[in-house]
Design an enzyme around this catalytic site. Structure first.
Site, PDB file in Angstrom:
ATOM      1  N   ARG A 149     -34.447  68.267 -43.363  1.00 42.38           N
ATOM      2  CA  ARG A 149     -35.551  68.314 -42.411  1.00 42.38           C
ATOM      3  C   ARG A 149     -36.232  69.666 -42.593  1.00 42.38           C
ATOM      4  NH1 ARG A 149     -31.006  66.492 -39.260  1.00 42.38           N
ATOM      5  NH2 ARG A 149     -31.227  64.309 -38.613  1.00 42.38           N
ATOM      6  N   LYS A 173     -29.659  68.773 -36.258  1.00 44.04           N
ATOM      7  CA  LYS A 173     -29.971  68.489 -34.858  1.00 44.04           C
ATOM      8  C   LYS A 173     -28.723  68.643 -33.998  1.00 44.04           C
ATOM      9  CE  LYS A 173     -33.921  65.356 -35.326  1.00 44.04           C
ATOM     10  NZ  LYS A 173     -34.447  64.010 -35.019  1.00 44.04           N
ATOM     11  N   HIS A 245     -41.390  65.749 -44.625  1.00 41.55           N
ATOM     12  CA  HIS A 245     -40.481  64.633 -44.368  1.00 41.55           C
ATOM     13  C   HIS A 245     -40.566  63.574 -45.460  1.00 41.55           C
ATOM     14  CE1 HIS A 245     -37.691  64.125 -41.085  1.00 41.55           C
ATOM     15  NE2 HIS A 245     -37.863  62.826 -41.117  1.00 41.55           N
ATOM     16  N   ARG A 248     -37.896  64.092 -47.870  1.00 42.22           N
ATOM     17  CA  ARG A 248     -36.613  63.622 -47.319  1.00 42.22           C
ATOM     18  C   ARG A 248     -36.503  62.106 -47.462  1.00 42.22           C
ATOM     19  NH1 ARG A 248     -32.498  64.801 -43.371  1.00 42.22           N
ATOM     20  NH2 ARG A 248     -32.393  63.319 -41.646  1.00 42.22           N
ATOM     21  N   HIS A 271     -27.555  61.836 -40.053  1.00 43.55           N
ATOM     22  CA  HIS A 271     -27.856  60.819 -39.046  1.00 43.55           C
ATOM     23  C   HIS A 271     -26.610  60.535 -38.213  1.00 43.55           C
ATOM     24  CE1 HIS A 271     -31.368  59.034 -41.588  1.00 43.55           C
ATOM     25  NE2 HIS A 271     -31.746  60.066 -40.856  1.00 43.55           N
ATOM     26  N   TYR A 280     -33.869  53.132 -44.856  1.00 39.67           N
ATOM     27  CA  TYR A 280     -34.105  53.496 -46.252  1.00 39.67           C
ATOM     28  C   TYR A 280     -33.652  52.409 -47.223  1.00 39.67           C
ATOM     29  CZ  TYR A 280     -35.011  58.079 -44.343  1.00 39.67           C
ATOM     30  OH  TYR A 280     -35.539  59.117 -43.621  1.00 39.67           O
TER      31      TYR A 280
END
Length: 299
Positions: A149, A173, A245, A248, A271, A280
């Site tokens: 990210r 995150k 992004h 990514r 994730h 994806y």
């Protein structure tokens, strides 16, 4: 504003108890601000414990009238659900007005991706003769090669780089740490930048450990990375609308197309849920056709 003390408490809760990043906290506060703007348009400021589900539905209708997209509405509703849940925890309210409110149904949009030739063209368009050239090449290689990210990239530290074992540590995150493999090309560019370019930058106090610095010796901002990507797209004549992004997305898509395990990709992307990674698994028709042609006995 009557709500201000509760909003301050919510902000502290998000930072301290949920360990959210500054950007995530700001997003939640912006969601609450939308509700505040709605009541300002009505010239009223109700107490939080008087807001009911019917009021929230009227607020959502107001968002619709403003022409707000379904995805943005869903974001606002999610933020308000978190805020009113916090108020329930703090016993500020006894009934949650968001309990029966559903976000608008969203079509799952497939992310834009670049093929390897387009990524190479972005890297080749960087003028390596300029002081920032090698830094920018390293930025593109790390974004694409590690699937980071943009905030993870700007927060990268020299102390979290382990070239001997070809890994780097990322703070994602929720302040979650993860180790990501880093390829030889990216490592080589990082080595050149850190040991031949960065050493000549007068580093601003407090920024000594950040890898990517601007010309003033401070860590690069998110906006700087966005502007770099946009300018490279213009330089190469790329017609796609891209951002950091996009690299990514391309990282994940290319791994899927190469047969990588979905759980491994989930781990590298950071994730928390496998369902997020599953987006994806879209694969273009040409790739599917090639698979059928190569492996199906009746092809």
């Amino acid at each position: 504003m009557l709500w201000q003390s509760y909003i301050k408490g919510f902000k502290a809760y998000l930072k301290l108890e949920r360990s959210l990043s500054g950007n995530s906290v700001d997003a939640y506060l912006n969601d609450i601000d939308k509700l505040s703007q709605y009541y300002q348009s009505l010239n009223v400021e109700p107490a939080l414990n008087t807001i009911a589900a019917t009021d929230i539905k009227l607020f959502i209708s107001w968002l619709n009238e403003l022409g707000m997209q379904a995805s943005t509405q869903a974001r606002v509703i999610s933020g308000l659900k978190a805020f009113f849940s916090y108020l329930m925890l703090e016993e500020v309210i006894v009934n949650d007005p968001m309990a029966l409110i559903e976000a608008p149904k969203l079509s799952r949009k497939l992310p834009d991706t670049l093929n390897i030739h387009e990524i190479n063209s972005l890297i080749d368009a960087i003028d390596a003769s300029k002081p920032e050239g090698m830094r920018n090449k390293a930025i593109i290689e790390v974004l694409y090669g590690c699937g980071l990210r943009v905030t993870e990239l700007t927060e990268l530290k020299i102390s979290n780089l382990y070239p001997q074992i070809e890994f780097l540590k990322v703070i994602g995150k929720g302040n979650k740490e993860r180790l990501i493999p880093i390829g030889g090309v990216a490592l080589k560019l990082l080595d050149i930048y850190i040991n031949q370019i960065r050493v000549h930058v007068k580093i601003k106090k407090g920024n000594e450990d950040f890898i990517f610095l601007n010309r003033f010796g401070a860590k690069l901002s998110r906006i700087s990375i966005f502007n770099l990507i946009k300018s490279l797209a213009v330089t190469t004549g790329l017609k796609k609308t891209i951002s950091p992004h996009t690299l990514r997305h391309s990282f994940a898509t290319h791994l899927i197309e190469g047969g990588a395990d979905l759980r491994a990709i989930q781990e590298m992307l950071g994730h928390s849920s496998i369902t997020t990674t599953e987006i994806y698994t879209h694969i273009d028709r040409d790739f599917l056709r090639d698979v059928i042609t190569q492996f199906h006995p009746r092809s």
